[in-house]
Design a protein around this motif. Structure first.
Motif, PDB file in Angstrom:
ATOM      1  N   TYR A 152      64.801  91.420  43.426  1.00 16.13           N
ATOM      2  CA  TYR A 152      64.429  91.560  42.022  1.00 16.13           C
ATOM      3  C   TYR A 152      65.407  90.785  41.133  1.00 16.13           C
ATOM      4  O   TYR A 152      65.001  90.039  40.243  1.00 16.13           O
ATOM      5  CB  TYR A 152      64.411  93.047  41.678  1.00 16.13           C
ATOM      6  CG  TYR A 152      64.239  93.390  40.219  1.00 16.13           C
ATOM      7  CD1 TYR A 152      62.997  93.261  39.587  1.00 16.13           C
ATOM      8  CD2 TYR A 152      65.312  93.859  39.467  1.00 16.13           C
ATOM      9  CE1 TYR A 152      62.844  93.585  38.258  1.00 16.13           C
ATOM     10  CE2 TYR A 152      65.153  94.185  38.135  1.00 16.13           C
ATOM     11  CZ  TYR A 152      63.923  94.047  37.530  1.00 16.13           C
ATOM     12  OH  TYR A 152      63.760  94.364  36.207  1.00 16.13           O
ATOM     13  N   LEU A 153      66.701  90.954  41.400  1.00 16.78           N
ATOM     14  CA  LEU A 153      67.715  90.301  40.563  1.00 16.78           C
ATOM     15  C   LEU A 153      67.664  88.780  40.673  1.00 16.78           C
ATOM     16  O   LEU A 153      67.968  88.068  39.720  1.00 16.78           O
ATOM     17  CB  LEU A 153      69.117  90.783  40.963  1.00 16.78           C
ATOM     18  CG  LEU A 153      69.426  92.248  40.713  1.00 16.78           C
ATOM     19  CD1 LEU A 153      70.783  92.612  41.299  1.00 16.78           C
ATOM     20  CD2 LEU A 153      69.406  92.555  39.221  1.00 16.78           C
ATOM     21  N   ASN A 155      64.966  87.017  41.189  1.00 17.91           N
ATOM     22  CA  ASN A 155      63.642  86.460  40.891  1.00 17.91           C
ATOM     23  C   ASN A 155      63.712  85.343  39.850  1.00 17.91           C
ATOM     24  O   ASN A 155      64.384  85.463  38.826  1.00 17.91           O
ATOM     25  CB  ASN A 155      62.724  87.577  40.392  1.00 17.91           C
ATOM     26  CG  ASN A 155      61.297  87.101  40.265  1.00 17.91           C
ATOM     27  OD1 ASN A 155      60.987  86.319  39.395  1.00 17.91           O
ATOM     28  ND2 ASN A 155      60.438  87.547  41.158  1.00 17.91           N
ATOM     29  N   GLY A 159      64.469  87.747  36.948  1.00 17.37           N
ATOM     30  CA  GLY A 159      65.684  88.309  37.550  1.00 17.37           C
ATOM     31  C   GLY A 159      66.912  88.051  36.701  1.00 17.37           C
ATOM     32  O   GLY A 159      67.158  86.930  36.270  1.00 17.37           O
ATOM     33  N   SER A 175      64.726  79.799  42.189  1.00 19.09           N
ATOM     34  CA  SER A 175      65.646  80.899  42.435  1.00 19.09           C
ATOM     35  C   SER A 175      66.522  80.572  43.634  1.00 19.09           C
ATOM     36  O   SER A 175      66.223  79.659  44.415  1.00 19.09           O
ATOM     37  CB  SER A 175      64.870  82.192  42.677  1.00 19.09           C
ATOM     38  OG  SER A 175      64.629  82.355  44.044  1.00 19.09           O
TER      39      SER A 175
END
Lengths: 328, 293
Positions: A152-153, A155, A159, A175
Motif C-alpha cells: 500500500y505504501l 503504490n 502510496g 513505484s
C-alpha cells in the motif's frame, strides 16, 4: 560458576540466571542414577509427534526428488538423479541462490550498521526502555501484513512512501516494486523495518556484558569512548552479532510471506529468491519432483548453517561471554 | 552501571558532535519504525477517497491532507459483517492457543527428561530437534500437505494446530530445556524423600520454571498467529486464520485498501501488547536461547 563464589546462589532463585548456556557439565540438574524408563516415557510423546511430522515428510521429500511425480491416475516415474542434474542448467535456480545471497547480504549489512548504532546510542541513555519498546513494535507484525502494508505504501498512485520517494527525487512515476532494478530494494526495506530492532536488542544485551574493568583500563591508557567502542566493546559483542547474523540469514530461507505479497518474484525475475522460486515450482507449476530437489538443496545449506550456529553456541570461550559470566 | 560516569569524563570534539547527532538519529528511527503502523491505523479509518488523497510530489507543505478526513468505522463493520472475520479471529485464536498449549505441555515434559538424563547421542537428538525448527517451511510443506490430506486434516482446526506445532514444539523443547537445566535435581530428590512419586516431583518443580513456561506459551502464540504459509496451505478452506484471510482480501480486480488496512490492524493489535508483555524473554526466544538479557 565456581563453588563458594557469591554468585553461586541457587539458580532457581536467581532472577537473572536462566541457565541457558550453563548447560556444559552442569551436574546439578542431572539425576545421578536415573531410572531411564521414566524419562523415556515423559519424553516420548513429544519425540514421536516431532518424528511423525518431520522424519516422514523428509523421506517423502527424498522419494519425490528421484521421481517425476504424477497426479491422480498418473503414477510416479523413477527418473534417478535427473531432477538434481537439471538444476545445474536451470538459470532461475542459480539466479535464485544469487538473489537470496544478495538480498541477505544487503539486509544484514544495513541491519547490523543501523542496529548496532542504535544500540550504542541507546545503551544507558535515559530513554532506553521506552524507545526500545517502540522500536520493537514492527517485529510483532505478521510478515504477510507487513507485506500488504508496504504494498500500500509503495503504490504508485496513492502510496505515501512512493510520494516521499518521488518528492525526494529518488523515484520517478514507477513505484519501487514496478521496476526490476529497484524491486529488490523495496523488499529489503520491509525486512530492514521489521528486523533491525532484533539486532539492536541483541547488541544491547551484549553491551551490558562488556567488562567494565577492560573499559576502565583502556581509559586509564588515555583512550576516548570512540576508541573504547572499537577496541573493547566491539570485540566483546562480536559473538552476539555472529549469532544474530546466522539466525537472520536462516530466517531469510524460511520467511517469504512478505515477498509473495509484494512482488511474487517479479517484475521479471528480479525478486525471485530461491525460496520464492521453490514455491512457484511446487505450487504454480506443480513440478513436485523438481521442487523436492530444490528443497533438498535448501535444506542442506540450512543444516550446514545450523551446525555452524551450534558450533558457535558451544564454543566455550563464546559461551562464557554469551552466558554473561563476566557480568556482576 | 558505571559507564555513564565514565563517558562524562570525555570531552573530545567527536563526542560533542555525537551528543547532537544521537537524538536526531533516534528521532528519525522512531519515525521510520512507527510511521507505517500509524499510516495503517489511519487508513483503516478513512473512506476510499480520503485514503487515496495525496499531495503533488514535492509539495511538502500539503502533508496535512493526511489528517484531513472524517473517521469512519465502516471497514471494521464490513470485515465482520460481510467477510466473516469473526470466524477467522476465532480460528486464529483456537489454532495459535491450541498449538502453544500442546507445544509447551509436551515440550516441558520432553525438556525436563532431556535435562535430567545423559545418554549417548543426546547432542545429536538436540541438534535434530533444533534443526526441525530451522528447516524452511517451503521446503517441507509439499510432503506435509500430502500427509495431512491423507489424514483428512487439511482445512480443519486440528490440522492447523498440528501444523503450527511443527515449529512450536521444537522451540518449546529447546527453550524449556534451558530452564530445567537451571533447576537442581536435589529439589526433586527432596520431594521424593518426602513421599512423592517421580511424576509428582516433576509437577512440584514446575512452579520454579513457571515464568519461562508462561513466556514461551505467549511466544508460541505469537509465532502461530503470525504464520502465513501453513495457514494458507494447510488451513485453506475450513480453517482460515487472520493473516490468510487478510491476504485473500487482495483481489485482482478491486483492492479494498480500507478493509485490508482494518484487517491488518485487527491482526496486529493483539500481538503488540502480547509481545511487549514478554519483552524480557524476547531476545532469548528469538535467538533460540543463545543470548539472554
Amino acid at each position: 560458576m565456581t563453588i563458594g563464589s557469591e554468585k553461586n546462589i541457587h539458580p532457581a532463585l536467581s532472577d537473572q540466571d536462566w541457565g541457558y548456556a550453563t548447560i556444559s557439565q552442569t551436574p546439578t540438574s542431572v539425576n545421578p542414577n536415573p531410572k531411564k524408563w521414566f524419562y523415556f516415557y515423559l519424553a516420548a510423546p513429544a519425540i514421536i509427534l516431532l518424528a511423525a511430522i518431520t522424519i516422514y515428510p523428509f523421506f517423502w521429500l527424498i522419494y519425490m526428488s528421484f521421481h517425476k511425480v504424477g497426479f491422480g491416475a498418473v503414477s510416479d516415474v523413477f527418473v534417478g538423479l535427473k531432477n538434481f542434474s537439471r538444476l545445474f542448467s536451470d538459470a532461475k535456480f542459480i539466479a535464485g541462490w544469487g538473489l537470496l545471497l544478495k538480498y541477505s547480504a544487503i539486509c544484514l549489512t544495513i541491519q547490523v550498521l543501523v542496529g548496532v548504532a542504535l544500540a550504542v546510542v541507546l545503551n544507558n541513555s535515559r530513554y532506553e526502555k521506552p524507545l526500545i519498546t517502540m522500536f520493537l513494535m514492527p517485529m510483532m507484525v505478521s510478515p504477510v501484513v507487513a507485506g500488504l502494508l508496504f504494498y500500500y505504501l509503495y503504490n504508485g498512485t496513492f502510496g505515501w512512501y512512493h510520494w516521499i520517494f518521488q518528492s525526494l527525487g529518488i523515484l520517478g512515476e514507477t513505484s519501487i516494486l514496478g521496476n526490476s532494478s529497484t524491486a529488490l530494494y523495496g523488499i529489503i526495506l520491509v525486512d530492514v523495518w521489521q528486523w533491525t530492532p532484533l539486532i539492536t536488542l541483541i547488541t544491547l544485551a551484549g553491551l551490558k556484558r562488556v567488562p567494565q574493568d577492560q573499559l576502565e583500563a583502556n581509559m586509564v591508557d588515555g583512550a576516548g569512548s570512540i576508541s573504547n567502542f572499537f577496541h573493547i566493546s566491539l570485540p566483546n559483542i562480536y559473538p552476539f552479532l555472529l549469532i544474530a547474523i546466522l539466525l537472520r540469514f536462516m530466517d531469510n530461507f524460511r520467511f517469504i510471506d512478505a515477498i509473495l505479497v509484494l512482488t511474487g518474484g517479479g517484475p521479471g525475475n528480479s525478486t525471485r529468491l530461491l525460496p520464492v522460486y521453490l514455491f512457484d515450482v511446487s505450487f504454480q507449476f506443480f513440478k513436485l519432483g523438481r521442487g523436492a530437489a530444490i528443497a533438498i538443496s535448501l535444506l542442506i545449506v540450512t543444516i550446514i548453517l545450523g551446525m555452524i550456529l551450534v558450533r558457535v553456541l558451544e564454543d566455550p570461550a563464546r559461551k562464557s561471554t554469551l552466558a554473561g559470566d563476566s557480568d556482576s | 552501571m558505571a559507564s555513564r560516569e565514565l563517558i562524562s569524563y570525555d570531552t573530545g570534539a567527536t563526542v560533542k558532535i555525537l551528543k547532537w547527532v544521537s537524538p536526531v538519529f533516534l528521532g528519525a528511527y522512531l519515525i521510520w519504525a512507527l510511521l507505517p503502523l500509524f499510516i495503517m491505523l489511519m487508513a483503516s479509518f478513512k473512506d476510499l477517497l480520503d485514503a487515496f488523497t495525496l499531495p503533488k510530489p514535492g509539495q511538502w507543505g500539503d502533508v496535512g491532507v493526511f489528517f484531513d478526513f472524517s473517521p469512519t468505522i465502516t471497514h471494521y463493520i464490513a470485515l465482520f459483517a460481510e467477510n466473516n472475520f469473526g470466524t477467522y479471529l476465532f480460528n486464529s485464536l483456537v489454532a495459535s492457543v491450541g498449538s502453544a498449549m500442546i507445544a509447551v505441555t509436551l515440550g516441558s515434559m520432553c525438556a525436563y527428561s532431556l535435562s535430567r538424563t545423559e545418554f549417548r547421542g543426546k547432542k545429536d537428538l538436540l541438534f535434530w530437534i533444533i534443526s526441525t525448527r530451522m528447516a524452511p517451511i517451503v521446503a517441507v510443506i509439499v510432503p506435509l500437505y500430502a500427509i495431512f490430506r491423507s489424514a483428512d486434516l487439511v482445512g480443519t482446526l486440528p490440522g492447523l494446530i498440528l501444523a503450527f506445532t511443527t515449529f512450536n514444539l521444537p522451540f518449546a523443547i529447546w527453550m524449556l530445556k534451558g530452564f530445567f537445566d537451571g533447576v537442581p535435581y536435589a529439589i526433586e530428590e527432596a520431594a521424593q524423600v518426602d513421599g512423592n512419586n517421580r511424576f509428582q516431583a516433576f509437577l512440584m518443580i514446575l512452579p520454579l520454571v513457571a515464568p519461562g513456561i508462561g513466556a514461551f506459551v505467549i511466544l508460541c502464540i505469537l509465532f502461530a498467529w503470525n504464520d502465513f504459509l501453513f495457514a494458507t496451505i494447510i488451513g485453506s478452506g475450513g480453517a482460515k486464520t487472520l493473516p490468510a484471510a487478510t491476504k485473500e482480501l487482495v483481489q485482482p480486480q478491486n483492492i479494498d485498501w480500507g478493509k485490508i488496512m482494518a484487517a491488518g490492524v485487527v491482526t496486529t493489535a493483539p500481538m503488540i501488547p502480547l509481545g511487549l508483555l514478554v519483552r524480557r524473554y524476547l531476545v532469548a526466544g528469538l535467538t533460540m536461547g543463545a543470548v539472554k538479557e
